[in-house]
Motif scaffolding. Structure first.
Motif, PDB file in Angstrom:
ATOM      1  N   ALA A 253     -31.306  13.872 -15.883  1.00  0.00           N
ATOM      2  CA  ALA A 253     -31.270  15.277 -15.452  1.00  0.00           C
ATOM      3  C   ALA A 253     -31.806  16.089 -16.632  1.00  0.00           C
ATOM      4  O   ALA A 253     -31.085  16.856 -17.266  1.00  0.00           O
ATOM      5  N   TRP A 254     -33.065  15.866 -16.938  1.00  0.00           N
ATOM      6  CA  TRP A 254     -33.690  16.426 -18.154  1.00  0.00           C
ATOM      7  C   TRP A 254     -34.259  17.808 -17.835  1.00  0.00           C
ATOM      8  O   TRP A 254     -35.117  17.958 -16.962  1.00  0.00           O
ATOM      9  N   PRO A 255     -33.830  18.841 -18.569  1.00  0.00           N
ATOM     10  CA  PRO A 255     -34.270  20.202 -18.235  1.00  0.00           C
ATOM     11  C   PRO A 255     -35.445  20.682 -19.085  1.00  0.00           C
ATOM     12  O   PRO A 255     -35.766  20.126 -20.133  1.00  0.00           O
ATOM     13  N   TYR A 256     -36.071  21.749 -18.590  1.00  0.00           N
ATOM     14  CA  TYR A 256     -36.963  22.521 -19.444  1.00  0.00           C
ATOM     15  C   TYR A 256     -36.131  23.124 -20.577  1.00  0.00           C
ATOM     16  O   TYR A 256     -34.921  23.342 -20.419  1.00  0.00           O
ATOM     17  N   PRO A 257     -36.677  23.405 -21.774  1.00  0.00           N
ATOM     18  CA  PRO A 257     -38.097  23.347 -22.120  1.00  0.00           C
ATOM     19  C   PRO A 257     -38.507  22.053 -22.821  1.00  0.00           C
ATOM     20  O   PRO A 257     -39.634  21.954 -23.300  1.00  0.00           O
ATOM     21  N   ARG A 258     -37.642  21.033 -22.870  1.00  0.00           N
ATOM     22  CA  ARG A 258     -37.898  19.864 -23.721  1.00  0.00           C
ATOM     23  C   ARG A 258     -38.781  18.827 -23.019  1.00  0.00           C
ATOM     24  O   ARG A 258     -38.477  17.631 -23.011  1.00  0.00           O
ATOM     25  N   VAL A 259     -39.877  19.288 -22.449  1.00  0.00           N
ATOM     26  CA  VAL A 259     -40.782  18.401 -21.716  1.00  0.00           C
ATOM     27  C   VAL A 259     -41.436  17.387 -22.647  1.00  0.00           C
ATOM     28  O   VAL A 259     -41.522  16.189 -22.323  1.00  0.00           O
ATOM     29  N   GLU A 260     -41.902  17.838 -23.810  1.00  0.00           N
ATOM     30  CA  GLU A 260     -42.582  16.910 -24.720  1.00  0.00           C
ATOM     31  C   GLU A 260     -41.624  15.839 -25.227  1.00  0.00           C
ATOM     32  O   GLU A 260     -42.025  14.685 -25.440  1.00  0.00           O
ATOM     33  N   HIS A 261     -40.370  16.189 -25.436  1.00  0.00           N
ATOM     34  CA  HIS A 261     -39.373  15.182 -25.834  1.00  0.00           C
ATOM     35  C   HIS A 261     -39.248  14.127 -24.736  1.00  0.00           C
ATOM     36  O   HIS A 261     -39.208  12.925 -25.006  1.00  0.00           O
ATOM     37  N   TRP A 262     -39.138  14.604 -23.501  1.00  0.00           N
ATOM     38  CA  TRP A 262     -38.980  13.715 -22.349  1.00  0.00           C
ATOM     39  C   TRP A 262     -40.124  12.706 -22.271  1.00  0.00           C
ATOM     40  O   TRP A 262     -39.903  11.501 -22.132  1.00  0.00           O
ATOM     41  N   LYS A 263     -41.332  13.191 -22.398  1.00  0.00           N
ATOM     42  CA  LYS A 263     -42.491  12.300 -22.285  1.00  0.00           C
ATOM     43  C   LYS A 263     -42.612  11.371 -23.484  1.00  0.00           C
ATOM     44  O   LYS A 263     -42.922  10.177 -23.333  1.00  0.00           O
ATOM     45  N   THR A 264     -42.359  11.895 -24.669  1.00  0.00           N
ATOM     46  CA  THR A 264     -42.530  11.105 -25.892  1.00  0.00           C
ATOM     47  C   THR A 264     -41.477  10.016 -26.015  1.00  0.00           C
ATOM     48  O   THR A 264     -41.779   8.863 -26.366  1.00  0.00           O
ATOM     49  N   LEU A 265     -40.232  10.355 -25.738  1.00  0.00           N
ATOM     50  CA  LEU A 265     -39.151   9.383 -25.920  1.00  0.00           C
ATOM     51  C   LEU A 265     -39.256   8.228 -24.924  1.00  0.00           C
ATOM     52  O   LEU A 265     -39.040   7.066 -25.290  1.00  0.00           O
ATOM     53  N   GLY A 266     -39.587   8.523 -23.677  1.00  0.00           N
ATOM     54  CA  GLY A 266     -39.746   7.449 -22.699  1.00  0.00           C
ATOM     55  C   GLY A 266     -40.861   6.499 -23.086  1.00  0.00           C
ATOM     56  O   GLY A 266     -40.712   5.270 -23.022  1.00  0.00           O
ATOM     57  N   ARG A 267     -41.986   7.078 -23.512  1.00  0.00           N
ATOM     58  CA  ARG A 267     -43.116   6.240 -23.939  1.00  0.00           C
ATOM     59  C   ARG A 267     -42.758   5.431 -25.186  1.00  0.00           C
ATOM     60  O   ARG A 267     -43.089   4.237 -25.282  1.00  0.00           O
ATOM     61  N   ALA A 268     -42.064   6.054 -26.131  1.00  0.00           N
ATOM     62  CA  ALA A 268     -41.700   5.351 -27.372  1.00  0.00           C
ATOM     63  C   ALA A 268     -40.794   4.161 -27.098  1.00  0.00           C
ATOM     64  O   ALA A 268     -40.962   3.091 -27.695  1.00  0.00           O
ATOM     65  N   ARG A 269     -39.831   4.342 -26.196  1.00  0.00           N
ATOM     66  CA  ARG A 269     -38.925   3.225 -25.892  1.00  0.00           C
ATOM     67  C   ARG A 269     -39.706   2.054 -25.270  1.00  0.00           C
ATOM     68  O   ARG A 269     -39.373   0.887 -25.505  1.00  0.00           O
ATOM     69  N   ALA A 270     -40.738   2.355 -24.484  1.00  0.00           N
ATOM     70  CA  ALA A 270     -41.556   1.277 -23.921  1.00  0.00           C
ATOM     71  C   ALA A 270     -42.385   0.595 -24.994  1.00  0.00           C
ATOM     72  O   ALA A 270     -42.450  -0.640 -25.066  1.00  0.00           O
ATOM     73  N   ILE A 271     -43.020   1.391 -25.861  1.00  0.00           N
ATOM     74  CA  ILE A 271     -43.893   0.834 -26.899  1.00  0.00           C
ATOM     75  C   ILE A 271     -43.113  -0.059 -27.848  1.00  0.00           C
ATOM     76  O   ILE A 271     -43.506  -1.198 -28.138  1.00  0.00           O
ATOM     77  N   GLU A 272     -41.999   0.455 -28.357  1.00  0.00           N
ATOM     78  CA  GLU A 272     -41.302  -0.281 -29.414  1.00  0.00           C
ATOM     79  C   GLU A 272     -40.572  -1.521 -28.893  1.00  0.00           C
ATOM     80  O   GLU A 272     -40.311  -2.456 -29.652  1.00  0.00           O
ATOM     81  N   ASN A 273     -40.270  -1.536 -27.586  1.00  0.00           N
ATOM     82  CA  ASN A 273     -39.555  -2.676 -27.023  1.00  0.00           C
ATOM     83  C   ASN A 273     -40.422  -3.552 -26.140  1.00  0.00           C
ATOM     84  O   ASN A 273     -39.947  -4.563 -25.623  1.00  0.00           O
ATOM     85  N   LEU A 274     -41.694  -3.172 -25.976  1.00  0.00           N
ATOM     86  CA  LEU A 274     -42.646  -3.978 -25.213  1.00  0.00           C
ATOM     87  C   LEU A 274     -42.084  -4.340 -23.839  1.00  0.00           C
ATOM     88  O   LEU A 274     -42.062  -5.495 -23.423  1.00  0.00           O
ATOM     89  N   CYS A 275     -41.619  -3.300 -23.130  1.00  0.00           N
ATOM     90  CA  CYS A 275     -41.073  -3.496 -21.794  1.00  0.00           C
ATOM     91  C   CYS A 275     -41.418  -2.295 -20.921  1.00  0.00           C
ATOM     92  O   CYS A 275     -41.842  -1.247 -21.417  1.00  0.00           O
ATOM     93  N   TYR A 276     -41.253  -2.453 -19.619  1.00  0.00           N
ATOM     94  CA  TYR A 276     -41.408  -1.328 -18.712  1.00  0.00           C
ATOM     95  C   TYR A 276     -40.246  -0.358 -18.904  1.00  0.00           C
ATOM     96  O   TYR A 276     -39.092  -0.770 -19.053  1.00  0.00           O
ATOM     97  N   VAL A 277     -40.554   0.928 -18.868  1.00  0.00           N
ATOM     98  CA  VAL A 277     -39.529   1.972 -18.874  1.00  0.00           C
ATOM     99  C   VAL A 277     -39.838   2.938 -17.740  1.00  0.00           C
ATOM    100  O   VAL A 277     -40.962   3.445 -17.636  1.00  0.00           O
ATOM    101  N   ALA A 278     -38.841   3.168 -16.881  1.00  0.00           N
ATOM    102  CA  ALA A 278     -39.004   4.056 -15.731  1.00  0.00           C
ATOM    103  C   ALA A 278     -38.008   5.199 -15.842  1.00  0.00           C
ATOM    104  O   ALA A 278     -36.801   4.990 -15.690  1.00  0.00           O
TER     105      ALA A 278
END
Length: 271
Positions: A183-208
């Motif tokens: 339930a991620w609110p505005y205005p932290r859109v860049e955090h939302w996008k960056t953190l999800g991508r980072a968790r996928a990159i660093e763990n080499l797994c799918y993140v949804a």
């Protein structure tokens, strides 16, 4: 395996309307061939509707969870039932393993196609910044991994994205896909996008990351939507805007293994 994320319109306190929208989204995803459907955080009552939490809290054996199990059975899908408010005392009385004998938790349940509860995840990190969540709820302790359609699936919730050590624990248990009801609110859109991508990159797994859509006037907050699936390289496979919608992608456990073998960074970890 076809994974579907349901970015639902969530109306504060409107339990029946929210459940109806969830049922429609799951049925539509199943009709499109989804194997596993993920709903957002607190999709039943709305994350910011804190005054309604005690009224709608339920034990894991109570009717709300039966309705969600039936939803999985009726549509023959796996279902990560976003999160709901769990009454820990009621769950304890029914024999469930709980982190406390009283209080409430922010709880996601994984139902298989037969409606069986295959995994229970209670949000570990409770948001305290201008939020009543950390005052009202008890943090979780368990990390269930569900083997579904040959894919090892883990669950975390929203604010958990900011704590990478939690995701390392999941990887150590073999996880290949992590779903993140939020339930991620505005205005932290860049955090939302960056953190999800980072968790996928660093763990080499799918993140949804599965967010909701809607405005909560009592908290002066609007959910930013943008539900997204990242592949094990951190590449965006599918993403949406902030309106209610669905998205679906094919995920393949073999791709996780191939990428981890090709780029074995996890083997270079030093504790």
């Amino acid at each position: 395996m076809k994974l579907a994320l349901a970015q639902l319109q969530i109306e504060p306190g409107a339990v029946e309307a929210n459940l109806s929208r969830a049922a429609e989204a799951v049925a539509a995803a199943a009709a499109d061939g989804a194997d596993l459907v993920v709903l957002p955080e607190q999709f039943v009552v709305g994350f910011f509707a804190f005054d309604d939490y005690p009224t709608h809290a339920a034990g894991l054996n109570e009717p709300i969870f039966d309705r969600l199990a039936e939803l999985a059975v009726e549509n023959s899908v796996g279902l990560v039932a976003g999160t709901t408010v769990e009454d820990l005392a009621a769950s304890a009385e029914a024999g469930y393993d709980v982190p406390a004998d009283s209080g409430y938790a922010n709880t996601a349940v994984f139902f298989d196609r037969d409606g069986d509860q295959r995994g229970v995840y209670r949000k570990h990190h409770l948001f305290g910044y201008e939020s009543a969540e950390s005052e009202l709820l008890v943090p979780g302790e368990r990390l269930d991994i569900v083997d579904f359609e040959g894919l090892k699936v883990g669950i975390t919730t929203c604010y958990d994205l900011r704590f990478p050590e939690l995701y390392r624990r999941l990887v150590d248990r073999g996880v290949e896909l992590i779903v993140v009801p939020s339930a991620w609110p505005y205005p932290r859109v860049e955090h939302w996008k960056t953190l999800g991508r980072a968790r996928a990159i660093e763990n080499l797994c799918y993140v949804a990351t599965t967010n909701g859509s809607g405005t909560f006037p009592e908290a002066d907050s609007t959910l930013c939507g943008r539900s997204t699936v990242y592949d094990p390289w951190g590449t965006t496979m599918a993403s949406v805007g902030d309106e209610p919608t669905r998205l679906a992608v094919e995920v393949d456990p073999q791709r996780v293994q191939e990428i981890r073998e090709r780029f074995p960074a996890l083997g270079d970890r030093r504790d």
